[in-house]
Design a protein around this motif. Structure first.
Motif, PDB file in Angstrom:
ATOM      1  N   ASP A  55     -35.636   7.410  23.822  1.00  0.00           N
ATOM      2  CA  ASP A  55     -35.659   6.170  24.607  1.00  0.00           C
ATOM      3  C   ASP A  55     -34.669   5.211  23.958  1.00  0.00           C
ATOM      4  OD1 ASP A  55     -36.127   3.771  25.841  1.00  0.00           O
ATOM      5  OD2 ASP A  55     -38.310   3.838  25.645  1.00  0.00           O
ATOM      6  N   ALA A  56     -33.669   4.780  24.707  1.00  0.00           N
ATOM      7  CA  ALA A  56     -32.630   3.928  24.145  1.00  0.00           C
ATOM      8  C   ALA A  56     -33.200   2.674  23.507  1.00  0.00           C
ATOM      9  CB  ALA A  56     -31.615   3.550  25.229  1.00  0.00           C
ATOM     10  N   ARG A  57     -34.287   2.146  24.049  1.00  0.00           N
ATOM     11  CA  ARG A  57     -34.857   0.906  23.505  1.00  0.00           C
ATOM     12  C   ARG A  57     -35.451   1.116  22.124  1.00  0.00           C
ATOM     13  NH1 ARG A  57     -38.617  -0.351  28.573  1.00  0.00           N
ATOM     14  NH2 ARG A  57     -38.784   1.912  28.320  1.00  0.00           N
ATOM     15  N   GLY A  58     -35.880   2.316  21.832  1.00  0.00           N
ATOM     16  CA  GLY A  58     -36.484   2.566  20.520  1.00  0.00           C
ATOM     17  C   GLY A  58     -35.632   3.433  19.613  1.00  0.00           C
ATOM     18  N   ALA A  59     -34.378   3.629  19.994  1.00  0.00           N
ATOM     19  CA  ALA A  59     -33.516   4.546  19.238  1.00  0.00           C
ATOM     20  C   ALA A  59     -32.869   3.902  18.022  1.00  0.00           C
ATOM     21  CB  ALA A  59     -32.433   5.106  20.158  1.00  0.00           C
ATOM     22  N   GLY A  60     -33.004   2.593  17.864  1.00  0.00           N
ATOM     23  CA  GLY A  60     -32.390   1.908  16.724  1.00  0.00           C
ATOM     24  C   GLY A  60     -30.907   1.677  16.897  1.00  0.00           C
ATOM     25  N   ILE A  61     -30.477   1.465  18.157  1.00  0.00           N
ATOM     26  CA  ILE A  61     -29.046   1.302  18.436  1.00  0.00           C
ATOM     27  C   ILE A  61     -28.476   0.065  17.751  1.00  0.00           C
ATOM     28  CG2 ILE A  61     -27.386   0.770  20.273  1.00  0.00           C
ATOM     29  CD1 ILE A  61     -29.011   2.672  22.065  1.00  0.00           C
ATOM     30  N   ASP A  62     -29.152  -1.060  17.884  1.00  0.00           N
ATOM     31  CA  ASP A  62     -28.641  -2.289  17.272  1.00  0.00           C
ATOM     32  C   ASP A  62     -28.574  -2.166  15.756  1.00  0.00           C
ATOM     33  OD1 ASP A  62     -28.281  -3.505  19.711  1.00  0.00           O
ATOM     34  OD2 ASP A  62     -30.209  -4.564  19.675  1.00  0.00           O
ATOM     35  N   ASP A  63     -29.568  -1.526  15.173  1.00  0.00           N
ATOM     36  CA  ASP A  63     -29.576  -1.341  13.721  1.00  0.00           C
ATOM     37  C   ASP A  63     -28.419  -0.459  13.285  1.00  0.00           C
ATOM     38  OD1 ASP A  63     -30.837  -1.475  11.015  1.00  0.00           O
ATOM     39  OD2 ASP A  63     -31.081   0.674  11.354  1.00  0.00           O
ATOM     40  N   ALA A  64     -28.162   0.618  14.037  1.00  0.00           N
ATOM     41  CA  ALA A  64     -27.060   1.515  13.696  1.00  0.00           C
ATOM     42  C   ALA A  64     -25.717   0.791  13.786  1.00  0.00           C
ATOM     43  CB  ALA A  64     -27.072   2.733  14.616  1.00  0.00           C
ATOM     44  N   LEU A  65     -25.536  -0.017  14.823  1.00  0.00           N
ATOM     45  CA  LEU A  65     -24.300  -0.783  14.968  1.00  0.00           C
ATOM     46  C   LEU A  65     -24.129  -1.784  13.830  1.00  0.00           C
ATOM     47  CD1 LEU A  65     -24.411  -1.411  18.816  1.00  0.00           C
ATOM     48  CD2 LEU A  65     -22.712  -0.024  17.604  1.00  0.00           C
ATOM     49  N   GLU A  66     -25.218  -2.385  13.426  1.00  0.00           N
ATOM     50  CA  GLU A  66     -25.155  -3.347  12.318  1.00  0.00           C
ATOM     51  C   GLU A  66     -24.785  -2.654  11.014  1.00  0.00           C
ATOM     52  OE1 GLU A  66     -27.904  -6.731  10.062  1.00  0.00           O
ATOM     53  OE2 GLU A  66     -28.753  -5.508  11.684  1.00  0.00           O
ATOM     54  N   GLN A  67     -25.368  -1.477  10.786  1.00  0.00           N
ATOM     55  CA  GLN A  67     -25.093  -0.768   9.540  1.00  0.00           C
ATOM     56  C   GLN A  67     -23.620  -0.430   9.381  1.00  0.00           C
ATOM     57  OE1 GLN A  67     -27.706   2.265   7.853  1.00  0.00           O
ATOM     58  NE2 GLN A  67     -29.058   2.018   9.632  1.00  0.00           N
ATOM     59  N   VAL A  68     -22.955  -0.093  10.480  1.00  0.00           N
ATOM     60  CA  VAL A  68     -21.544   0.280  10.385  1.00  0.00           C
ATOM     61  C   VAL A  68     -20.601  -0.889  10.664  1.00  0.00           C
ATOM     62  CG1 VAL A  68     -22.060   2.665  10.995  1.00  0.00           C
ATOM     63  CG2 VAL A  68     -21.395   1.057  12.795  1.00  0.00           C
ATOM     64  N   GLY A  69     -21.162  -2.073  10.868  1.00  0.00           N
ATOM     65  CA  GLY A  69     -20.340  -3.265  11.031  1.00  0.00           C
ATOM     66  C   GLY A  69     -19.697  -3.423  12.391  1.00  0.00           C
ATOM     67  N   LEU A  70     -20.363  -2.956  13.447  1.00  0.00           N
ATOM     68  CA  LEU A  70     -19.797  -3.058  14.797  1.00  0.00           C
ATOM     69  C   LEU A  70     -20.611  -3.964  15.720  1.00  0.00           C
ATOM     70  CD1 LEU A  70     -18.695   0.631  15.533  1.00  0.00           C
ATOM     71  CD2 LEU A  70     -17.273  -1.295  14.813  1.00  0.00           C
ATOM     72  N   THR A  71     -21.483  -4.769  15.170  1.00  0.00           N
ATOM     73  CA  THR A  71     -22.306  -5.646  15.998  1.00  0.00           C
ATOM     74  C   THR A  71     -21.458  -6.568  16.870  1.00  0.00           C
ATOM     75  OG1 THR A  71     -24.102  -5.605  14.366  1.00  0.00           O
ATOM     76  CG2 THR A  71     -24.100  -7.411  15.958  1.00  0.00           C
ATOM     77  N   ASP A  72     -20.378  -7.106  16.324  1.00  0.00           N
ATOM     78  CA  ASP A  72     -19.560  -8.066  17.060  1.00  0.00           C
ATOM     79  C   ASP A  72     -18.806  -7.440  18.231  1.00  0.00           C
ATOM     80  OD1 ASP A  72     -20.414 -10.014  15.349  1.00  0.00           O
ATOM     81  OD2 ASP A  72     -18.600 -10.013  14.108  1.00  0.00           O
ATOM     82  N   VAL A  73     -18.649  -6.122  18.210  1.00  0.00           N
ATOM     83  CA  VAL A  73     -17.918  -5.450  19.301  1.00  0.00           C
ATOM     84  C   VAL A  73     -18.828  -4.490  20.049  1.00  0.00           C
ATOM     85  CG1 VAL A  73     -15.663  -5.690  18.197  1.00  0.00           C
ATOM     86  CG2 VAL A  73     -17.068  -3.679  17.708  1.00  0.00           C
ATOM     87  N   ALA A  74     -20.129  -4.713  19.966  1.00  0.00           N
ATOM     88  CA  ALA A  74     -21.085  -3.791  20.576  1.00  0.00           C
ATOM     89  C   ALA A  74     -20.893  -3.662  22.078  1.00  0.00           C
ATOM     90  CB  ALA A  74     -22.513  -4.238  20.274  1.00  0.00           C
TER      91      ALA A  74
END
Length: 318
Positions: free
Chosen positions: A109-128
């Motif tokens: 389930d995309a909502r529980g997959a930790g997508i935002d956390d994964a993007l933050e870990q690799v430094g891509l939150t600003d270009v998500a």
């Protein structure tokens, strides 16, 4: 108590027609270890990574991944993630949409997959929410790593993950890999960047013409009795040169590189103990030692020494 092995390979061979890509390769990677895989072009690195990811099968030998035997089918146990030759992405989708699509393909389930956390870990939150087609090589590499993180891997296999990374991106990737290893994930990292390997890896395996020519801790590789060239920057280079000339085991090097234009720099060739003695003498003479560094990293020097005599009669091994 022995640490569990993430990978145990014995006598692995892989052929492409008449070309021997891998020839009797043994490899052990423990859980919680970052293991470097290095070798010249054509050494068989990409072929080996493909076997570890289930993209191809060995023609001979035995392979166990996460404790499970890998047979002759294109499959590996659950818990393995990574990429070879760069991550596969959907260019028309945003970074977040790419991860959501991959999560859905994996039954998450995309909502529980930790997508935002994964993007933050690799430094891509600003270009998500930017489309992947506009991403640089380094950003695509980081997005591929974020995709691998969604699976919460127990074994992560990465091919040149530092390609195209700027210093900030490199810091994010190094941090992710170090945290994964600290949490018990085995990591196999193929790279031509010796600085990455020296910073991250507790063990390295060097391949040449499909064969293992070294496997073990980098310290063991670089601690062998091998002279290295060192660059010394001092407050009095002329005096430092005189001291170097009078120190046993030290040889001046007529360097032709950029440092030759720097009048504060001298280059010497020495074993470790002789270099230690030179440093002591320079300091005792009241000369400030402002920089001491190998001209070529110890790992790179050892790598070149082990592989420069190896010849590849055929170019098929990747």
């Amino acid at each position: 108590m022995d640490t569990a092995l993430a990978i145990r390979a014995r006598g692995i061979a892989k052929y492409f027609g008449d070309v021997v890509a891998l020839d009797g390769v043994d490899l052990d990677v423990t859980q919680g270890q970052i293991h470097g895989l290095v070798g010249p072009n054509g050494a068989g690195k990409t072929t080996l990574l493909g076997l570890l990811l289930g993209l191809s099968v060995a023609d001979r030998g035995t392979l166990e991944i996460l404790g499970a035997p890998v047979g002759r089918a294109l499959a590996v146990p659950e818990g393995v993630a990574g990429f070879v030759d760069g991550p596969g992405l959907y260019p028309s989708l945003t970074a977040r949409q790419n991860l959501a699509a991959l999560a859905a393909l994996g039954g998450q389930d995309a909502r529980g997959a930790g997508i935002d956390d994964a993007l933050e870990q690799v430094g891509l939150t600003d270009v998500a929410d930017d489309r992947a087609r506009g991403f640089s090589l380094g950003m695509r590499q980081r997005l591929g790593l974020a995709a691998a993180l969604l699976t919460r891997p127990r074994l992560l296999v990465l091919d040149e993950p530092s390609n195209g990374l700027d210093p900030a991106g490199k810091r994010h990737v190094h941090g992710v890999l170090s945290r994964l290893a600290a949490d018990g994930t085995g990591v196999v990292l193929s790279s031509h960047r010796m600085d990455d390997l020296e910073a991250l890896c507790s063990e390295v395996t060097i391949l040449a013409t499909g064969r293992v020519v070294f496997s073990g801790p980098p310290a063991k590789l670089t601690a062998e009795n091998r002279e290295l060239d060192y660059r010394l920057r001092t407050s009095d280079p002329e005096a430092a040169r005189r001291i170097a000339a009078g120190t046993a085991g030290i040889r001046a090097v007529d360097d032709t590189g950029p440092v030759r234009q720097d009048t504060e720099v001298i280059v010497v060739r020495a074993l470790g103990p002789a270099l230690d003695e030179l440093v002591v003498r320079i300091v005792q003479s009241g000369i400030a030692l402002r920089e001491l560094a190998p001209v070529v990293s110890p790992l790179e020097a050892a790598f070149l020494a082990l592989t420069e005599q190896q010849t590849a009669p055929q170019e098929g091994g990747r």
